[in-house]
Design an enzyme around this catalytic site. Structure first.
Site, PDB file in Angstrom:
ATOM      1  N   GLY A  45       0.758  -1.226   0.080  1.00 41.17           N
ATOM      2  CA  GLY A  45      -0.047   0.044   0.022  1.00 41.17           C
ATOM      3  C   GLY A  45       0.906   1.120   0.031  1.00 41.17           C
ATOM      4  O   GLY A  45       0.341   2.390   0.047  1.00 41.17           O
ATOM      5  N   CYS A  46       2.107   1.097  -0.013  1.00 42.11           N
ATOM      6  CA  CYS A  46       2.869   2.327   0.235  1.00 42.11           C
ATOM      7  C   CYS A  46       4.337   2.018  -0.742  1.00 42.11           C
ATOM      8  O   CYS A  46       4.930   1.221  -0.537  1.00 42.11           O
ATOM      9  CB  CYS A  46       3.334   2.586   1.466  1.00 42.11           C
ATOM     10  SG  CYS A  46       4.279   4.220   1.982  1.00 42.11           S
TER      11      CYS A  46
END
Length: 220
Positions: free
Chosen positions: A97-98
């Protein structure tokens, strides 16, 4: 890129044992000139494209020619670059997610994009349609899609568990096929939220336009 796993399927008040299709997630550890740079959680395809695109988007290299060698053995990528000092910084793992590790948005230091590219509403809508046809997403619901588009249409459409990873792979794909690739006449379409690190990756590459069906943050 897809595995079948056992699951408990719930439907209202009923529950039954079943199997479901899930997208694969795998670690890739990147070593630069013998030093561990980062470990990223990515979809297992297009590892070479990811490494090259990620190093370019994170400003470790400014062009592919600065990479002297790249070897990928399973879940380990070993890279030799001309300027290894750029890679010496505090790093953290990249989870799905990053996708930024060293970059942060300093508006005073943003690269200036030189481009006169303009696209129409129909181009933007067609680009979004093109990246929304992912069979992997339809089967699993677990990937993002990023498309890099030029004057003649899509250059590539990439799927990955992380939208940042997919963008890095798209940039790497273009650089592998044309080491002097200019992104000034390209635009990106993506399925996920456009955050500041996504915008910064495009800014570093020189991509002037981002189209998305997802939300956009104020800094982006």
């Amino acid at each position: 890129m897809i595995k079948e796993c056992k699951c408990l399927r719930l439907d209202g008040a009923s529950a039954e044992d079943a199997t479901c299709q899930v997208v694969e997630e795998t670690p890739l550890s990147i070593f630069i000139n013998g030093r561990h740079f980062v470990t990223a959680m990515i979809s297992p395809l297009m590892k070479k494209e990811f490494v090259i695109g990620h190093l370019f988007a994170e400003r470790i290299v400014s062009r592919p020619q600065e990479i002297e060698s790249l070897e990928i053995d399973g879940d380990v990528a070993r890279v030799i670059v001309n300027h290894p000092m750029r890679a010496i910084a505090s790093r953290r793992p990249i989870v799905s997610g990053c996708g930024g590790i060293a970059s942060f948005l300093d508006e005073a230091k943003l690269p200036e994009i030189q481009s006169d590219l303009r696209i129409g509403r129909l181009q933007a809508q067609e680009a979004m349609r093109s990246i929304s046809l992912s069979e992997v997403h339809i089967a699993t619901g677990g990937v993002h899609s990023v498309g890099l588009f030029g004057e003649m249409g899509p250059i590539c459409i990439i799927e990955d568990i992380g939208r940042h990873n997919a963008l890095d792979k798209a940039i790497g794909y273009a650089l592998i096929r044309n080491q002097d690739q200019s992104f000034s006449q390209t635009f990106v379409a993506c399925t996920g939220r456009v955050s500041s690190d996504m915008a910064l990756k495009c800014s570093v590459a020189g991509i002037p336009i981002i189209v998305s069906r997802g939300a956009t943050t104020s800094l982006a």
